[in-house]
Design an enzyme around this catalytic site. Structure first.
Site, PDB file in Angstrom:
ATOM      1  N   CYS A 259      75.830  50.128  44.249  1.00  0.00           N
ATOM      2  CA  CYS A 259      76.584  49.026  43.658  1.00  0.00           C
ATOM      3  C   CYS A 259      76.594  47.900  44.689  1.00  0.00           C
ATOM      4  CB  CYS A 259      77.989  49.446  43.216  1.00  0.00           C
ATOM      5  SG  CYS A 259      79.221  49.695  44.501  1.00  0.00           S
TER       6      CYS A 259
ATOM      7  N   HIS B 131      75.656  65.710  60.181  1.00  0.00           N
ATOM      8  CA  HIS B 131      77.008  66.088  60.583  1.00  0.00           C
ATOM      9  C   HIS B 131      77.965  66.329  59.427  1.00  0.00           C
ATOM     10  CE1 HIS B 131      76.548  64.175  64.863  1.00  0.00           C
ATOM     11  NE2 HIS B 131      75.569  65.011  64.553  1.00  0.00           N
TER      12      HIS B 131
END
Length: 143
Positions: free
Chosen positions: A65, A98
């Site tokens: 977006c 991570h």
């Protein structure tokens, strides 16, 4: 790999470039994005991507977006989704390594199309490191 993608009116050109990249590299694409620049509501295009990833219909997701924020907030309402708003390849890499992110959110108004494609490439090619990160990722969900 099967990838689900969704975008609002800020991202048709980004989606098309990313879909071209994905398909040329042998990925299957589930396209929930709009092809128009007419104003639409990003949740209508983000939720289907989140459902695809949650249900394992897709391995990973991509949402786009204008700022990347609204659609990331939308998909992150889903319990098993870890969407990362990324604006560099390095952030996309860390989101996978991570955080075991399973959806990348791209801000179309703040990145170029080549940057977006490079982030997607990095996102798809980077594995989750596990180890010390696995316990932290488990703590993200509110189950």
């Amino acid at each position: 790999m099967t990838i689900s993608i969704g975008n609002d009116h800020a991202g048709p050109e980004y989606k098309n470039a990313i879909v071209d990249y994905l398909e040329s590299n042998g990925h299957i694409v589930i396209n929930h994005g709009t092809d128009t620049f007419e104003s639409v509501d990003y949740p209508d295009f983000g939720h289907p991507v989140a459902y695809d990833v949650e249900s394992k219909k897709a391995d990973l997701g991509i949402v786009i977006c204008g700022s990347g924020n609204g659609i990331a907030m939308t998909v992150n309402k889903h319990q098993d989704i870890r969407a990362a708003l990324c604006w560099t390849k390095e952030i996309a890499e860390l989101a996978r390594q991570h955080n075991d992110a399973n959806i990348i959110s791209i801000p179309a108004r703040y990145t170029s199309i080549p940057q977006a494609v490079a982030m997607v490439e990095t996102f798809l090619e980077t594995p989750f490191e596990g180890g010390r990160h696995a316990n932290r990722v488990k703590k993200i969900a509110c189950k």
